[in-house]
Design a protein around this motif. Structure first.
Motif, PDB file in Angstrom:
ATOM      1  N   HIS A 231       4.835  -0.320  15.224  1.00  8.54           N
ATOM      2  CA  HIS A 231       5.942  -1.084  15.819  1.00  8.54           C
ATOM      3  C   HIS A 231       5.380  -2.081  16.819  1.00  8.54           C
ATOM      4  O   HIS A 231       4.199  -2.026  17.175  1.00  8.54           O
ATOM      5  N   GLN A 232       6.235  -2.980  17.264  1.00 11.37           N
ATOM      6  CA  GLN A 232       5.845  -3.992  18.247  1.00 11.37           C
ATOM      7  C   GLN A 232       6.764  -3.944  19.459  1.00 11.37           C
ATOM      8  O   GLN A 232       6.994  -4.960  20.110  1.00 11.37           O
TER       9      GLN A 232
ATOM     10  N   ASP B 232       1.959   1.027  20.239  1.00 10.38           N
ATOM     11  CA  ASP B 232       2.150   0.212  19.042  1.00 10.38           C
ATOM     12  C   ASP B 232       2.403   1.017  17.764  1.00 10.38           C
ATOM     13  O   ASP B 232       2.396   0.475  16.667  1.00 10.38           O
ATOM     14  N   SER B 233       2.645   2.325  17.904  1.00 12.94           N
ATOM     15  CA  SER B 233       2.953   3.148  16.729  1.00 12.94           C
ATOM     16  C   SER B 233       3.641   4.441  17.161  1.00 12.94           C
ATOM     17  O   SER B 233       3.576   4.843  18.319  1.00 12.94           O
TER      18      SER B 233
ATOM     19  N   THR C 173      12.181  -1.369  14.072  1.00  9.39           N
ATOM     20  CA  THR C 173      12.013  -2.784  13.774  1.00  9.39           C
ATOM     21  C   THR C 173      12.597  -3.606  14.916  1.00  9.39           C
ATOM     22  O   THR C 173      13.723  -3.363  15.366  1.00  9.39           O
ATOM     23  N   LYS C 174      11.818  -4.570  15.373  1.00  9.75           N
ATOM     24  CA  LYS C 174      12.237  -5.424  16.479  1.00  9.75           C
ATOM     25  C   LYS C 174      13.454  -6.230  16.049  1.00  9.75           C
ATOM     26  O   LYS C 174      13.461  -6.831  14.988  1.00  9.75           O
TER      27      LYS C 174
END
Length: 104
Positions: free
Chosen positions: A11-12, A70-71, A102-103
């Motif tokens: 993910h971000q 980030d994950s 999801t962004k």
């Protein structure tokens, strides 16, 4: 003992936002599981790790969700009988986890 099922979802969002989304999504997950006859017996946060215990088909499934910057790493430990459904469980975790992280 069956090897644990591990799914890593990138993910971000950053750690804090990813955890917030997981906390929010937990209620929906419990409702969805309940409709399938699966009960969430326990779900507790320890730092950025969610430990859970789920009951299905008179069997217990436990695991943890680790939230990183980030994950998100999901590890599920299930008995041999339920490991027959590992492919479906993996797909479900991957699909729903990706939607949740999801962004927008």
């Amino acid at each position: 003992m069956v090897k644990p099922l591990v799914v890593v979802i990138p993910h971000q969002l950053g750690r804090a936002e990813a955890r917030r989304r997981l906390e929010t999504g937990l209620g929906s997950a419990q409702e969805l599981l309940g409709k399938a006859g699966i009960r969430m017996a326990e779900a507790t946060w320890q730092g950025d790790q969610l430990n859970f215990l789920v009951g299905a088909m008179n069997q217990n499934v436990d695991g943890q969700i680790d939230v990183d910057e980030d994950s998100v790493r999901v590890e599920v430990r299930m008995p041999m009988l339920l490991s027959l459904f590992a492919g479906k469980v993996r797909a479900l975790i991957d699909t729903n986890g990706t939607k949740l992280l999801t962004k927008k």
